[in-house]
Write a protein that holds these residues in place. Structure first.
Motif, mmCIF file in Angstrom:
data_model
loop_
_atom_site.group_PDB
_atom_site.id
_atom_site.type_symbol
_atom_site.label_atom_id
_atom_site.label_comp_id
_atom_site.label_asym_id
_atom_site.label_seq_id
_atom_site.Cartn_x
_atom_site.Cartn_y
_atom_site.Cartn_z
ATOM 1 N N GLN A 260 14.206 80.396 158.321
ATOM 2 C CA GLN A 260 15.227 79.454 157.887
ATOM 3 C C GLN A 260 16.277 79.153 158.956
ATOM 4 N N GLN B 284 17.461 80.986 149.306
ATOM 5 C CA GLN B 284 16.684 80.271 150.318
ATOM 6 C C GLN B 284 15.576 81.137 150.940
ATOM 7 N N LYS C 222 11.781 80.937 150.021
ATOM 8 C CA LYS C 222 10.848 79.908 150.488
ATOM 9 C C LYS C 222 9.642 80.528 151.194
#
Length: 887
Positions: free
Chosen positions: A144, A627, A630
């Motif tokens: 990320q 997040q 993911k």
């Protein structure tokens, strides 16, 4: 009849072989010596250690490796190894450190010191070809934000330090265990990063009151390039040096470091530590063999033959090692057992040949005596050598799934073949020369002519003692002058009478019942040998690290990756219940669980596919605290429709200090569920690759032993005239094998590759020593079983006692090698030698006097022959009354 023909044919063949060797001793002495020189140089030039520990001790073909390949094809293991925590088997390059506070201390109060050490690691530089590399150049990056992957305990320590700097109490920074809430809102599992935890009493959120230890891991990227691997290895080496330096600077903390090369380095360290002890062992065996081959009789004493017999096995082992390295073999520490295995079998042939020589008639020429010794001994030795070769040949076959066992067995097969060749050639030539010296009446040590008895009478006592050939007070043609050998004299005059005494037999039966009960009890408690520290040097950094890790970080099992590899209706209530059932009892790190909670908190409905995936992508995975999930979901797009084709979550079970055993149980519990559940999944952790050999560890010795015993039955059926010899041999070998297996379990020896090899060897070692004794007994023609067993012990007891005593004395230096591997080797081989000795000299001599074969038919035959001879004499006297004297 067929067995007798084959047996006599083999004896005739070996008689001719003995004659051939005795007529060409120089040739048979020179050829083995030249081979040893040639292959000895190749040993020095081509020596190469094996650095891949996984390929050695993990099964070559296991379900865990297939699961690893499948999991890696879905999610990169290099990116996820920080989540897939494994105690000692983390894949790729890494550096790991445990920081331990003093007893009674709280490691969380030393956050500032720990962060200083952490910064020192991040700033550490490694130079390679003029370029400096730091951790930031080599670390695994997050998808990320492309930052280095670091353990979440670092964020917790930074929060604690900030609280301390702002004059807040650490109680204001709440740390929960095993899941804690980070500053960015993420829920993180820190069960393997915080150890020795004491929780606040009656705390609903499991807040941490104090902790003793913190574990931090620094993961390096693995691109597969040689350059990257070299830089990573240098970084790991510098990391370990830095931790040692930090230990000297921070005496209030104890630091234990581990790197990816540590396990292999400490595994290979055993070989370096054992080199001197193996030489000492060789000296002890040489001394024992020399002394046990000596006699007061300077003519018939054979000290140099005992010494040369041991050297024969040594040079054959050197030749075998040279052949191994010429064929691109790589050395590993498990091969340390080969010299002891080869010596135990080889010296048995040496001492049997020496005993066979003593049983020959002195008035024969020395060449005929050598031939007679070959005819007497080599049939039995050939059979036992062939069984060694077959048993270890099966271990070297493709059916063996552990590479270390396979490599060892391949080496052992070559060693057995060369042992056999060197004994009948090299040692046979030495026997020829020794026999020639004896026939010409040369001193067995000084090689000078022994003076006459008249000359000795005029010399001092010390000179008479040194030159005494045992004929001063006996006839030169004494029936068997070798009976004066001290072992044979002890057996004949003392031990044989004692062990066959009717008052001793009940105690022997009680002793065997105790032996059998302990063996049976041990066989019911066989332990898994999957723990890799059983093969490492005992005082190595890896073992110290593993013990601390087991003590403070064993509350939770290794993190198990739960991979769902087929599309699934996650929005379906039934599927949700199935997932809850599968994860019941585990501490889960799951996007599914967090997503369901997100929907419940927001009172959001997602009961169909489109709503479920739409909210997941547009809302849930957009939030900063979620997040990172993911990386746990694989989406696919077919037109305008999105699908979840695969996903993963992590399961962690609560465990005790016996993490290895409980992890195996988890694996055995979860795998069958993947076959019967509607949800198609696999489970994987790097540790499973090493744990998969538990079943193999148990079954391999049993299978090889079973095949070996069957082969004994088939082969010896054609070599033994009496079939009961097979029966007794199988019973004896089974008793010894089960005894060693049970007693080594009671002695805390786990089932690993070393103990497996020792069990295979025990089978053959027992056959080696019991077979000659039993065959001589069943073929004996004395009136009683007691007399038959006495003669058997007198004939073979000396060689058995010489060999087993040399073998056991040679094991003593292994006690002083600080290594778990050599200690396991010592325990197993000590039990193998002791149980064999117990059976040969205590159990069999007593039990054979109770059970068949019966010797009454021999007694009847002798009576019939005596009666027939008396009748013939009477007839001759009646026909020739004037020649009674001549008759």
């Amino acid at each position: 009849m067929l067995r007798q023909v084959i047996h006599r044919g083999l004896q005739s063949f070996f008689y001719k072989l003995g004659l051939f060797v005795s007529r060409h001793p120089v040739f048979f002495l020179t050829v083995p010596a030249v081979l040893t020189i040639i292959f000895g140089f190749s040993l020095l030039n081509r020596f190469q250690p094996d650095t891949d520990l996984e390929s050695l001790v993990a099964p070559s073909h296991s379900l865990a490796k297939i699961e690893r390949s499948l999991a890696s094809s879905l999610f990169s293991l290099d990116q996820s190894k920080s989540q897939l925590y494994s105690d000692l088997h983390t894949p790729g390059r890494y550096g790991r450190v445990i920081l331990l506070s003093k007893p009674g201390g709280n490691i969380l109060h030393q956050a500032d010191v720990i962060l200083q050490i952490h910064r020192a690691v991040l700033e550490m530089k490694v130079n390679y070809k003029g370029y400096n590399y730091t951790f930031s150049h080599l670390c695994v990056l997050r998808n990320q934000d492309k930052k280095c992957v670091l353990d979440d305990i670092i964020s917790v320590l930074e929060d604690l330090r900030q609280a301390a700097l702002s004059n807040k109490t650490t109680a204001r920074v709440q740390v929960s265990y095993p899941n804690t809430k980070l500053k960015d809102g993420r829920s993180s599992f820190i069960g393997h990063q915080l150890g020795g935890v004491m929780e606040v009493p009656n705390s609903k959120d499991q807040r941490v009151k104090s902790a003793r230890a913190i574990q931090i891991t620094y993961y390096l990227q693995t691109y597969g390039s040689v350059t990257q691997d070299l830089i990573g290895e240098k970084w790991e080496s510098e990391f370990c040096k830095l931790m040692h330096k930090m230990q000297l600077e921070h005496q209030d903390l104890q630091l234990y470091s581990l790197a990816s090369f540590s396990l292999w380095k400490d595994f290979h360290q055993t070989s370096l530590l054992a080199r001197g002890k193996i030489l000492v062992s060789l000296m002890l065996i040489l001394l024992t063999a020399t002394l046990s081959s000596s006699m007061k009789d300077c003519l018939r004493s054979k000290p140099f033959l005992g010494l040369l017999g041991v050297l024969t096995i040594c040079i054959s082992s050197v030749t075998a090692a040279g052949i191994f390295f010429i064929t691109d073999g790589k050395y590993n520490s498990t091969l340390l057992g080969i010299p002891f295995f080869a010596m135990g079998h080889g010296t048995k042939g040496v001492f049997e040949l020496l005993s066979g020589w003593r049983r020959t008639r002195e008035n024969l020429p020395f060449k005929d005596r050598v031939a007679d010794a070959y005819s007497d001994v080599m049939v039995s030795y050939t059979m036992t050598s062939s069984l060694y070769f077959i048993a270890f040949g099966m271990g070297a076959s493709p059916f063996t799934n552990i590479e270390a066992v396979k490599v060892f067995c391949q080496n052992m097969c070559v060693s057995i073949l060369l042992n056999y060749f060197y004994i009948f050639s090299f040692f046979g030539s030495c026997l020829v020369f020794a026999g020639q010296l004896e026939q010409n009446r040369y001193h067995s040590i000084f090689c000078c002519k022994i003076p006459s008895a008249e000359y000795l009478d005029r010399k001092p006592v010390w000179f008479q003692t040194m030159m005494n050939d045992g004929h001063q007070h006996t006839s030169h043609h004494e029936t068997n002058p070798y009976q004066h050998h001290f072992i044979q004299h002890f057996l004949r005059e003392h031990y044989n009478e004692w062990i066959t005494n009717i008052y001793v037999k009940p105690f022997v039966v009680i002793l065997y019942l105790i032996y059998a009960s302990f063996s049976f009890m041990g066989c019911l408690q066989i332990n898994d040998g999957a723990n890799i520290i059983n093969l490492l040097a005992s005082e190595s950094p890896s073992v110290s690290y593993a013990l601390i890790q087991q003590k403070y970080f064993s509350n939770y099992s290794p993190v198990i990756g739960f991979y769902i590899y087929e599309p699934l209706e996650y929005w379906n209530g039934t599927v949700q219940e199935d997932l809850k059932t599968l994860s019941q009892g585990f501490n889960t790190v799951s996007w599914i669980e967090q997503y369901y909670q997100f929907l419940r908190v927001g009172n959001i409905s997602a009961t169909n596919k489109s709503d479920f995936i739409s909210i997941l992508q547009s809302s849930f995975l957009k939030k900063p605290e979620f997040q990172h999930f993911k990386n746990d979901i694989i989406f696919s797009k077919a037109g305008d429709e999105n699908n979840i084709i695969a996903s993963r979550l992590y399961l962690v079970a609560r465990t005790s200090e016996n993490t290895q055993r409980e992890a195996v149980e988890l694996l055995e519990k979860l795998r069958p569920l993947s076959l019967i559940q509607s949800i198609k999944f696999i489970v994987f952790n790097p540790t499973f690759v090493f744990m998969d050999h538990y079943g193999l560890s148990v079954t391999m010795p049993v299978l090889i032993s079973g095949f070996g015993i069957l082969l004994v039955l088939i082969l010896t059926f054609f070599l033994v005239i009496h079939p009961l010899g097979n029966f007794w041999l199988i019973l004896s070998v089974t008793s010894i094998e089960l005894g060693v297996l049970g007693l080594m379990t009671l002695w805390n020896v786990d089932m690993d590759c070393i103990s497996i090899l020792c069990l295979i060897y025990t089978l053959n070692f027992a056959i080696d020593h019991c077979a000659p004794l039993l065959y001589t007994f069943v073929l004996a023609t004395e009136h009683t079983r007691t007399q038959c067993i006495k003669n058997s012990l007198q004939e073979h007891g000396t060689a058995i006692l010489q060999n087993v005593s040399s073998f056991l004395i040679g094991l003593v230096p292994l006690l002083f090698v600080p290594s778990n591997l050599t200690f396991t080797l010592f325990k197993c081989l000590l039990l193998a030698g002791s149980c064999t000795l117990l059976h040969c000299f205590v159990i069999l001599p007593v039990f054979l006097t109770f059970f068949p074969p019966s010797k009454k038919h021999h007694k009847k035959k002798k009576r019939a022959k005596r009666k027939e001879r008396e009748e013939i004499e009477c007839i001759e006297i009646q026909e020739n009354p004037d020649h009674v004297t001549a008759v």
